[in-house]
Scaffold this active site. Structure first.
Site, short mmCIF file in Angstrom:
data_model
loop_
_atom_site.label_atom_id
_atom_site.label_comp_id
_atom_site.label_asym_id
_atom_site.label_seq_id
_atom_site.Cartn_x
_atom_site.Cartn_y
_atom_site.Cartn_z
CE1 TYR A 74 0.62 18.92 -12.23
CE2 TYR A 74 0.13 20.85 -10.91
CZ TYR A 74 -0.28 19.85 -11.76
OH TYR A 74 -1.57 19.81 -12.17
CB SER A 75 3.86 19.60 -15.65
OG SER A 75 3.09 20.72 -16.05
CG ASP A 85 -4.50 25.63 -11.75
OD1 ASP A 85 -4.48 26.76 -11.19
OD2 ASP A 85 -3.50 25.14 -12.29
CE LYS A 133 -2.68 28.86 -13.13
NZ LYS A 133 -1.78 28.78 -12.00
CG ASN A 137 -4.15 26.51 -16.46
OD1 ASN A 137 -3.00 26.35 -16.86
ND2 ASN A 137 -4.49 26.36 -15.19
CG ASP A 151 -3.52 22.75 -16.00
OD1 ASP A 151 -3.49 21.55 -15.69
OD2 ASP A 151 -2.75 23.60 -15.57
CB THR A 207 -1.06 34.68 -8.35
OG1 THR A 207 -2.23 35.33 -7.87
CG2 THR A 207 -1.39 33.83 -9.56
P1 ADP Z 1 0.43 23.07 -15.41
O1 ADP Z 1 -0.70 22.20 -14.99
O2 ADP Z 1 1.72 22.59 -14.87
O3 ADP Z 1 0.14 24.51 -15.16
P2 ADP Z 1 -0.36 23.39 -18.17
O4 ADP Z 1 -1.09 22.24 -18.73
O5 ADP Z 1 -1.17 24.57 -17.76
O6 ADP Z 1 0.58 22.90 -17.00
O7 ADP Z 1 0.71 23.87 -19.23
C1 ADP Z 1 1.63 24.92 -18.94
C2 ADP Z 1 1.71 25.87 -20.14
O8 ADP Z 1 2.14 25.13 -21.31
C3 ADP Z 1 0.39 26.49 -20.53
O9 ADP Z 1 0.13 27.67 -19.82
C4 ADP Z 1 0.60 26.73 -22.03
O10 ADP Z 1 1.28 27.93 -22.26
C5 ADP Z 1 1.47 25.57 -22.47
N1 ADP Z 1 0.65 24.46 -23.01
C6 ADP Z 1 0.02 23.51 -22.30
N2 ADP Z 1 -0.63 22.64 -23.08
C7 ADP Z 1 -0.43 23.04 -24.34
C8 ADP Z 1 -0.85 22.56 -25.63
N3 ADP Z 1 -1.63 21.50 -25.74
N4 ADP Z 1 -0.45 23.23 -26.73
C9 ADP Z 1 0.34 24.33 -26.60
N5 ADP Z 1 0.77 24.84 -25.44
C10 ADP Z 1 0.41 24.22 -24.30
MG MG Z 2 -1.45 25.44 -15.96
#
Ligand code: ADP
Ligand code: MG
Length: 384
Positions: free
Chosen positions: A24-25, A136, A138, A141, A157, A178
């Site tokens: 969602y982001s 969440d 995995k 994250n 995350d 998944t």
């Molecule tokens: P969501 O909650 O939508 O899954 P995430 O926070 O897991 O979003 O971020 C999605 C992806 O973005 C992560 O799997 C990672 O690959 C990348 N990402 C997230 N935060 C960072 C960060 N601080 N620095 C570098 N890459 C990031």
């Molecule tokens: Mg994530």
């Protein structure tokens, strides 16, 4: 706790390239206009919040507190919102995602996996001590802070799924891909507290030791069904021969169906596999197996996704698991091209399911979860 006020502000950051995307982001590299410092900005579309922004803001306030307090939790630097989006600004993790990084290594032992799980667990125990359930966990994250060998592993995350999936459960299970890391009680909707994180750590540990997940099946429904009865094993044997008894026992104690019988994060931290001597862990280099299986699954899941898409197109509409993609491991950067198809064949032919099969599976899941839920409800009733 003070309720942060909704404030609409202009953006103080300039966003750059996309680092990744979640359910969602979108996460983008960004630079703070005044200081010139680089960060990562997670951009959450307000429309997807469906009127629950206040809960997100509240959660952000909590997380702002804990994210500074632990070495293995990504620091939340700033948060603000614009007309359409909510922004979470965090440190930039330059070391990449957990599994990509392992695959780039020259060798990889059970002790390396134990180190990674220890770091993750210690962050999770910290969150749990502060009343926060991540929900969440995995490999996607878990990020490394820097490209260096001894870089911190970070939970990247901020557990927003905890807010998101309560009522959007259906949306999550159908759009997230998944269910592979989800605990049985999530499907049973029988409450999902801290134990769900320990379950996920069991799945991650399994994955880190062999390169595939324990409940990997051809469809999400089959996967959920397997999760509900903890139907997994340490097979094929050839991939588990080098793995210690402690490691298997650790996984078993995480993948315990009854959340009250499952280890807590603190118990997991003092489990022999995590806290015991290195000499008790397997000494085989796991990298060839892990990499081979990871690549094989990736090929298989690509095939399944393709067949599923074709079936959907053929049937002229969208089936009940629309938007779901299979457990699709991401690319491995220094792939050596050795993706043995042997495994792919044994994991199923990747054919789509007939509607009757899907219906039958759904019935079985409903029955299983109703049975388990009724038992639990009865137990709870007796306890009360
Ligand atoms: P969501 O909650 O939508 O899954 P995430 O926070 O897991 O979003 O971020 C999605 C992806 O973005 C992560 O799997 C990672 O690959 C990348 N990402 C997230 N935060 C960072 C960060 N601080 N620095 C570098 N890459 C990031
Ligand atoms: Mg994530």
């Amino acid at each position: 706790m003070a309720q942060p006020q909704a404030q609409v502000q202009p953006c103080r950051y300039k966003t750059g390239k996309t680092l990744g995307a979640g359910s969602y982001s979108v996460v983008k590299e960004c630079v703070h206009i005044d200081t010139g410092r680089y960060y990562a900005a997670k951009v959450i579309n307000k429309r997807l919040m469906a009127g629950r922004e206040h809960m997100v803001r509240n959660e952000i306030a909590v997380l702002k507190r804990v994210s500074m307090g632990h070495q293995n939790i990504l620091t939340l630097v700033d948060y603000f919102e614009t007309m359409n989006n909510l922004y979470l600004v965090t440190d930039l993790a330059l070391g990449g995602e957990l599994f990509d990084r392992i695959c780039r290594k020259g060798s990889y032992f059970e002790s390396d996996a134990a180190d990674l799980i220890r770091a993750t667990l210690s962050a999770v125990a910290y969150l749990h001590d502060h009343g926060i359930v991540h929900r969440d966990l995995k490999p996607e994250n878990l990020l490394f802070r820097t490209p260096e060998d001894n870089a911190d592993l970070l939970i990247a995350d901020f557990g927003l799924s905890r807010i998101m999936d309560e009522e959007q459960f259906h949306v999550l299970t159908t759009t997230c891909g998944t269910p592979g890391y989800m605990a049985p009680e999530i499907f049973k909707k029988s409450g999902h507290g801290k134990p769900v994180d320990v379950w996920a750590i069991g799945v991650i540990t399994y994955f880190l030791l062999c390169g595939y997940t324990p409940f990997d099946r051809d469809s999400n429904l089959e996967e959920m069904q397997a999760i509900l009865v903890a139907d997994y094993s340490f097979t094929p044997l050839e991939y588990w021969r080098g793995v210690s008894v402690q490691a298997r026992q650790f996984i078993k104690r995480c993948l315990t169906i009854d959340p009250t019988q499952r280890m807590t994060s603190h118990e997991a931290l003092s489990h022999a596999w995590i806290a015991g001597p290195e000499s008790d862990r397997g000494e085989e280099d796991l990298l060839p197996t892990v990499k081979k299986n990871f690549n094989a699954r990736r090929t298989l899941h690509k095939a399944i996704d393709t067949v599923r898409a074709i079936n959907q197109l053929r049937s002229g509409g969208l089936g009940m698991m629309d938007g779901a993609s299979s457990t699709n491991p991401k690319r491995v950067q220094d792939e050596d091209g050795d993706s043995s198809m042997q495994d792919v064949a044994s994991a199923g032919d990747g054919k789509g399911q007939t509607e009757a099969q899907i219906e039958q599976q759904q019935r079985r899941i409903d029955e299983t979860s109703r049975g388990l839920w009724d038992n639990r409800a009865q137990q709870a009733g007796q306890a009360a």
